[in-house]
Scaffold this active site. Structure first.
Site, short mmCIF file in Angstrom:
data_model
loop_
_atom_site.label_atom_id
_atom_site.label_comp_id
_atom_site.label_asym_id
_atom_site.label_seq_id
_atom_site.Cartn_x
_atom_site.Cartn_y
_atom_site.Cartn_z
CD GLU A 294 1.49 10.82 46.27
OE1 GLU A 294 2.35 11.42 45.67
OE2 GLU A 294 0.60 10.44 44.28
CG HIS A 323 -24.00 27.57 37.00
ND1 HIS A 323 -26.23 27.29 37.14
CD2 HIS A 323 -23.89 27.64 36.97
CE1 HIS A 323 -25.64 28.47 36.54
NE2 HIS A 323 -24.26 28.94 37.10
CE LYS A 437 4.50 5.46 41.47
NZ LYS A 437 5.86 6.22 41.53
O1 PA5 Z 1 4.53 12.87 44.36
C1 PA5 Z 1 5.04 11.84 43.87
O2 PA5 Z 1 6.11 12.01 45.01
C2 PA5 Z 1 4.63 11.10 42.98
O3 PA5 Z 1 3.77 11.83 42.61
C3 PA5 Z 1 5.21 10.95 41.37
O4 PA5 Z 1 5.60 12.60 41.24
C4 PA5 Z 1 4.93 10.70 40.59
O5 PA5 Z 1 4.50 9.40 40.85
C5 PA5 Z 1 5.92 10.10 39.51
O6 PA5 Z 1 6.83 10.02 39.60
P1 PA5 Z 1 8.48 9.69 39.46
O7 PA5 Z 1 8.86 11.27 39.07
O8 PA5 Z 1 8.92 8.87 39.74
O9 PA5 Z 1 8.45 9.43 37.85
#
Ligand code: PA5
Length: 468
Positions: A294, A323, A437
């Protein structure tokens, strides 16, 4: 006793070991140092300007106090359930697997706190099975809903489902007793609900993104409730903070790690495999995959130019994946950089049993420590990969404890920041995640997304020409 350490070992990416075609020469290292050193300075400045708030998490005495108080209040519960996903769940799982025994949930003698469950998904079969089990234990269960945005569909679905069941079984009053929220201090639907319904709560600090939040209240509450020393975790992170702030490239493990990764990416090794030789560390490979993917997978650089960069992070488990994957890793394309996680002293060890008289060829294993076997397998795999000219890094833990785990987390977060600067991208946003989303909301009938629902139709309509 000396404080246990996490050490970053990079000998096996050098040209001395791998040769010039696949290794990094001294001159190339010096060029990397020249490129990276100003970025260390820039990152240190960005930190001072409050742009990388995660860097201050090791020093949040107030939060630690609040977390410990809340953990004390609820630690007598039998089950602690984290409702969340992505950055609001992966760290909780990773910390628990790393710092509590394998049989923690099943064996009362092996645990110092409640059982821990981190749902991290909206799979109906998984959820139904869980609900069937937890249904008559709700009054002995605490649910920690974690969402920074307070609107993530998966977390909201988990939350609404649990609220419905609590209300049905324990009445409205039950909600207040069984639910703790962790969300933004000011904004978001979950914050509003928290205030209106009077839930006990903690805050996700401003400016700290999900994948950088494991050392905040997001990761700390479940960890403290399950009997792990969160102060030691943060102390380890604080020690690593000093190391990753060093201006001298060769003294800064995050800088060297980021530079090696960036260098290999530019030489066509765009896949980064993290391979823990430790069950305890296996879920940190999942945490790393999210952090790396990300943060570094971006279409545009900081100037807005299209670049489409990002190393692909892969999880492999030692020795299991010897393996499964190692055939490919040695003889497939030489497009990967390997990072082993290794442990010097395992807290507990096992002596391998005696071979039967009829199989004397198995005798070589008898009476040996299992830790020796696992660590030998790590060395053997690394050796085999090096024979195939595949570059290998090792993050070596003296032992696994909150202090070293804190160091590891901070090392990788800072590595990600420096890698982001080397790639010239914004490591802290995730614009590409948003469309998926929103599309989910559209498909689930959210009236705000009618237009998007129309756009999605061509993808979802059944076309028999393409079905076999
Ligand atoms: O790193 C990030 O920003 C995302 O992976 C969020 O943690 C994930 O989408 C969950 O978001 P939220 O904490 O707003 O529910």
């Amino acid at each position: 006793m000396e404080t246990p350490q996490v050490k970053f070992c990079y000998k096996n990416v050098t040209a001395e070991i791998l040769g010039k075609e696949h290794g990094i020469t001294k001159q190339q290292f010096d060029e990397l140092a020249k490129k990276t050193e100003p970025l260390i300075g820039r990152l240190n400045d960005e930190r001072k300007a409050g742009k990388t708030r995660y860097r201050d998490l090791p020093y949040q005495a107030d939060t630690v106090k609040k977390v410990k108080k809340l953990a004390d209040e609820v630690k007598e519960c039998e089950n602690f359930v984290v409702l969340g996903i992505g950055g609001s769940a992966l760290g909780n799982t990773a910390l628990q697997t790393a710092l509590n025994p394998y049989m923690y949930n099943l064996d009362e003698k092996q645990r110092k706190g409640p059982r821990l469950f981190v749902l991290d998904n909206v799979d109906p079969q998984q959820m139904k099975s869980f609900l069937d089990w937890i249904g008559d234990k709700l009054d002995k269960t605490i649910f920690n809903v974690i969402s920074k945005s307070g609107r993530t569909a998966e977390t909201v679905a988990q939350f609404l489902t649990i609220c419905g069941i609590i209300e049905q079984k324990l009445g409205k009053g039950g909600l207040k007793n069984q639910i703790i929220t962790t969300t933004d201090a000011q904004k978001g639907t979950l914050r509003e609900i928290t205030e209106k319904l009077g839930f006990r709560n903690l805050c996700v600090p401003d400016g700290v993104g999900g994948r950088f939040s494991v050392l905040s209240a997001v990761g700390l509450l479940s960890t403290a409730v399950c009997g792990i020393d969160i102060e030691q975790l943060l102390a380890g992170a604080a020690e690593m903070d000093k190391k990753v702030s060093r201006k001298d490239f060769y003294q800064n493990p995050a800088a060297v790690n980021a530079a090696i990764n960036w260098h290999y990416y530019n030489r066509g090794k765009k896949i980064s495999v993290m391979m823990p030789y430790s069950f305890a560390l296996k879920d940190f490979a999942d945490w790393y995959r999210q952090l790396w993917a990300e943060s570094l997978g971006k279409a545009k650089d900081l100037a807005g130019k299209e670049v489409f960069v990002g190393p692909t992070a892969i999880k492999a488990i030692g020795a299991t994946d010897q393996h499964s994957q190692v055939q490919l890793y040695r003889e497939g394309p030489n497009d990967k950089l390997f990072t082993f996680l290794a442990v010097q002293d395992f807290e507990r060890d096992v002596e391998i049993g005696k071979a039967p008289d009829i199989a004397p060829e198995l005798d070589y294993l008898s009476g040996q420590k299992m830790s020796r076997l696992l660590n030998s397998e790590k060395i053997a795999t690394e050796y085999a990969l090096l024979e195939s000219k595949r570059p290998c890094l090792t993050v070596a833990f003296d032992r696994i404890c909150p202090y070293t785990v804190g160091q590891f987390i901070y090392l990788y977060e800072a590595t990600t920041s420096i890698a982001g600067l080397l790639f010239g991208i914004d490591a802290y946003n995730q614009p590409a995640v948003e469309l998926g989303k929103d599309a989910t909301l559209a498909l689930m009938g959210n009236s705000k997304y009618k237009e998007l629902a129309e756009k999605i139709k061509p993808v979802t309509e059944i076309d028999n020409r393409f079905i076999i």
